[in-house]
Structure formats: C-alpha cells, structure tokens
Design an enzyme around this catalytic site. Structure first.
Site, PDB file in Angstrom:
ATOM      1  N   ARG A  64       0.851  -1.211   0.000  1.00 14.77           N
ATOM      2  CA  ARG A  64       0.000   0.000   0.000  1.00 14.77           C
ATOM      3  C   ARG A  64       0.875   1.246   0.000  1.00 14.77           C
ATOM      4  O   ARG A  64       1.472   1.611   1.007  1.00 14.77           O
ATOM      5  CB  ARG A  64      -0.898  -0.001   1.251  1.00 14.77           C
ATOM      6  N   ARG A  89       1.551  -6.549  -9.931  1.00 18.53           N
ATOM      7  CA  ARG A  89       1.940  -5.828  -8.710  1.00 18.53           C
ATOM      8  C   ARG A  89       2.130  -6.780  -7.529  1.00 18.53           C
ATOM      9  O   ARG A  89       2.599  -6.359  -6.476  1.00 18.53           O
ATOM     10  CB  ARG A  89       0.932  -4.728  -8.368  1.00 18.53           C
ATOM     11  N   HIS A 156       0.419   3.784 -10.595  1.00 17.28           N
ATOM     12  CA  HIS A 156      -0.621   4.158  -9.609  1.00 17.28           C
ATOM     13  C   HIS A 156       0.041   4.885  -8.427  1.00 17.28           C
ATOM     14  O   HIS A 156       0.028   4.412  -7.282  1.00 17.28           O
ATOM     15  CB  HIS A 156      -1.272   2.854  -9.153  1.00 17.28           C
ATOM     16  N   ASP A 199     -12.479   9.462  -6.279  1.00 21.93           N
ATOM     17  CA  ASP A 199     -12.065   8.334  -7.106  1.00 21.93           C
ATOM     18  C   ASP A 199     -12.503   8.642  -8.537  1.00 21.93           C
ATOM     19  O   ASP A 199     -13.622   8.334  -8.930  1.00 21.93           O
ATOM     20  CB  ASP A 199     -12.709   7.037  -6.569  1.00 21.93           C
ATOM     21  N   GLU A 256      -2.505   9.134 -10.870  1.00 20.97           N
ATOM     22  CA  GLU A 256      -2.105   7.932 -11.596  1.00 20.97           C
ATOM     23  C   GLU A 256      -2.083   8.189 -13.104  1.00 20.97           C
ATOM     24  O   GLU A 256      -3.072   8.679 -13.654  1.00 20.97           O
ATOM     25  CB  GLU A 256      -3.091   6.805 -11.267  1.00 20.97           C
TER      26      GLU A 256
HETATM   27  C1  BG6 Z   1      -7.618   3.407  -7.629  1.00 20.39           C
HETATM   28  C2  BG6 Z   1      -9.048   3.055  -7.950  1.00 20.39           C
HETATM   29  O1  BG6 Z   1      -6.883   3.472  -8.800  1.00 20.39           O
HETATM   30  O2  BG6 Z   1      -7.069   2.378  -6.801  1.00 20.39           O
HETATM   31  C3  BG6 Z   1      -9.824   2.903  -6.655  1.00 20.39           C
HETATM   32  O3  BG6 Z   1      -9.602   4.072  -8.766  1.00 20.39           O
HETATM   33  C4  BG6 Z   1      -9.175   1.854  -5.779  1.00 20.39           C
HETATM   34  O4  BG6 Z   1     -11.176   2.537  -6.954  1.00 20.39           O
HETATM   35  C5  BG6 Z   1      -7.725   2.254  -5.559  1.00 20.39           C
HETATM   36  O5  BG6 Z   1      -9.879   1.757  -4.561  1.00 20.39           O
HETATM   37  C6  BG6 Z   1      -6.947   1.269  -4.705  1.00 20.39           C
HETATM   38  O6  BG6 Z   1      -7.033  -0.006  -5.234  1.00 20.39           O
HETATM   39  P1  BG6 Z   1      -6.423  -1.259  -4.492  1.00 20.39           P
HETATM   40  O7  BG6 Z   1      -6.818  -2.454  -5.297  1.00 20.39           O
HETATM   41  O8  BG6 Z   1      -4.940  -1.045  -4.466  1.00 20.39           O
HETATM   42  O9  BG6 Z   1      -7.000  -1.254  -3.095  1.00 20.39           O
END
Ligand code: BG6
Length: 278
Positions: A64, A89, A156, A199, A256
């Site tokens: 994260r 990933r 991202h 979002d 992103e």
């Molecule tokens: C973003 C999406 O790119 O990533 C969101 O638009 C999503 O909807 C976020 O919640 C995080 O995604 P993840 O799969 O890493 O929890």
C-alpha cells in the site's frame, strides 16, 4: 551489470528491496511488484512518495503506497473472478540491468511472467526507472504474439502530502468519470480541492499535473496515457483498509498515469507509459 556502485539490495520483512543512492537522488524499488517505494531528490531532500505505515510486506499482497504497477488491466476486471489492477503488482520481479551515469542510475526490471488468468495476450513487460534529479518511470509493453492484443495499465503513484485538506491540483480539465457516483460524468473543478472520498478517471491526457501542498509543489509529467486517475479513500475507507492507518488518508494523494480505454498493440508493437516525478 545487475548492481552498480550506487545500488544495493536490502531485505524488508519478506521482500527484497533495491536501494539506489547516487549523487542526485535516493530511491527504493521492491523486487516484489517492481514497486517503487521511495524517491527523494538530493537537491531538496523531500520524499515525494507515500507508503502506508501499516503496509504489509509479506510478498503476497500488493504494497500500500509507492508506485504499484497495474497491468494488464486497470481497476476491476470485467469478470469478478480476477482481482483489481491486474497481477504483476503482486509477483516477483528481477533486475535485468542497472547502470550509473551523470544523469543518475537507470534500472531495468521485468516480472517473472506476464501470463496470468484473465489475460490471454503474449506480451513482454519491462520497467525502467531513472533515479536522478527527477524520477523517470517507463512501463514498456511489447506484443510478442501473432495477433492484436489490448491492455490497460497504470503507474498508480501515491504522493506524500502534508495535509490533504490544504492540497490542490492543477493541470486537469474536461470531464471525469466519478467512481463514487456510479461513473457519472462531471466537469473538472477549476479549483481542485479535496473534502471527501475522491475516485475519478479524468479522460484527459494531461501532460503535466501539479500537486500544490502548502509550501511545496510536485509535478507529475505523463506520456502514453489516455487518463489521469485521482484517488483518495478518505476516512471511512481508510478505517476499513487493514493496510492503512485510520487517518492516513490525510497525508496521501494518488495521481495515476493510466491507460483505461484499452491500448491495442499489434504484433511487434511497443507501448510506453511514462511518468516523470519532479
Ligand atoms: C484506484 C481506484 O486506482 O485504486 C480505486 O480508482 C481503488 O477505486 C484504488 O480503490 C486502490 O485499489 P487497491 O486495489 O490497491 O485497493
């Protein structure tokens, strides 16, 4: 050469991390996910990236924060069977090459495989990262099959901000699709601030987006994209996510560089998605 004078591999819990420390900048890239975790240019000593204090380094779940590589799809797969944002990933990557020059350190990485459930293309995937005064990230997808294939992908990136309530964005315009409102379309606000879960898929090929954070500015330069996605989970979602602290939404913002509309690759064709962080 796999390692240079500026690079070393360290271990963080269950994963290996490539540390790059040269005259111009410092960066870390987890070999799990080819996932960039840190970038601090030396001219100002300011960390550009955000990684959750509760991030899980178990080598199973995507980390994260930092720069997750979303590929070969972005967001939800059209079938519920497959997880969001593709599968590279959360797999092992390896260093193909690294090289020091007066521009910084260039590292090339590849995932163990580009094949996986939910995607039937034959594609070679290469990530190149130049750690210098700026951070240049390139994700190269090459169709090595004999028929057309289609991919979506994203860099991202989670950026560090001092207070999301005092942060604003510039460089975006036109319409965006709002995932928190059933993907309805809205006009990009001219004064782009944050006060709720955000979002948004901006269907606008912004070449430069700037994050204005009280006294500092971070520029995000993009190429090869069709969208810029802006995400902050806000409080309720942060609380619900095991790998985020309850209030950690206050200090991060995802901007992103993404392909969300399907990039067709004919046999032999290479697509490069690029993000430069300044
Ligand atoms: C973003 C999406 O790119 O990533 C969101 O638009 C999503 O909807 C976020 O919640 C995080 O995604 P993840 O799969 O890493 O929890």
């Amino acid at each position: 050469m796999l390692l240079t004078n500026s690079t070393q591999i360290i271990t963080r819990k269950s994963i290996q991390v490539l540390q790059i420390d040269n005259a111009l900048g410092f960066a870390e890239i987890a070999l799990f996910g080819g996932h960039i975790l840190s970038f601090t240019p030396k001219h100002d000593g300011r960390e550009r990236l955000w990684v959750s204090e509760n991030a899980i380094y178990d080598g199973k779940k995507a980390i994260r924060g930092g720069v997750p590589i979303c590929w070969p799809w972005f967001g939800d797969h059209k079938s519920d069977e497959f997880g969001a944002h593709g599968y590279v990933r959360d797999q092992a990557w390896h260093i193909v090459q690294s090289q020091d020059s007066e521009l910084g350190t260039l590292v090339t990485l590849q995932p163990a495989t580009t094949q996986g459930p939910g995607f039937d293309g034959q594609t070679e995937l290469t990530l190149t990262v130049l750690v210098g005064k700026t951070l240049t990230i390139q994700l190269n997808s090459k169709n090595i099959g004999e028929t057309n294939t289609s991919i979506n992908c994203a860099l991202h990136t989670y950026f560090a901000v001092s207070d999301i309530n005092q942060t604003h964005l510039s460089g975006l315009q036109g319409k965006y699709l709002d995932k928190t409102r059933d993907f309805d379309s809205f006009d990009t606000p001219s004064n782009y601030q944050f006060n709720e879960e955000t979002d948004r898929v901006h269907l606008f090929k912004a070449s430069e987006v700037t994050i204005h954070d009280q006294q500092t500015e971070t520029s995000v330069l993009s190429e090869g994209h069709d969208s810029i996605v802006v995400w902050n989970p806000w409080q309720e979602k942060s609380i619900s996510m095991a790998d985020m602290a309850d209030d950690s939404y206050l200090t991060m913002l995802c901007v992103e560089t993404a392909v969300t509309q399907g990039q067709i690759l004919s046999p032999g064709q290479v697509h490069t998605l690029q993000q430069i962080i300044r």
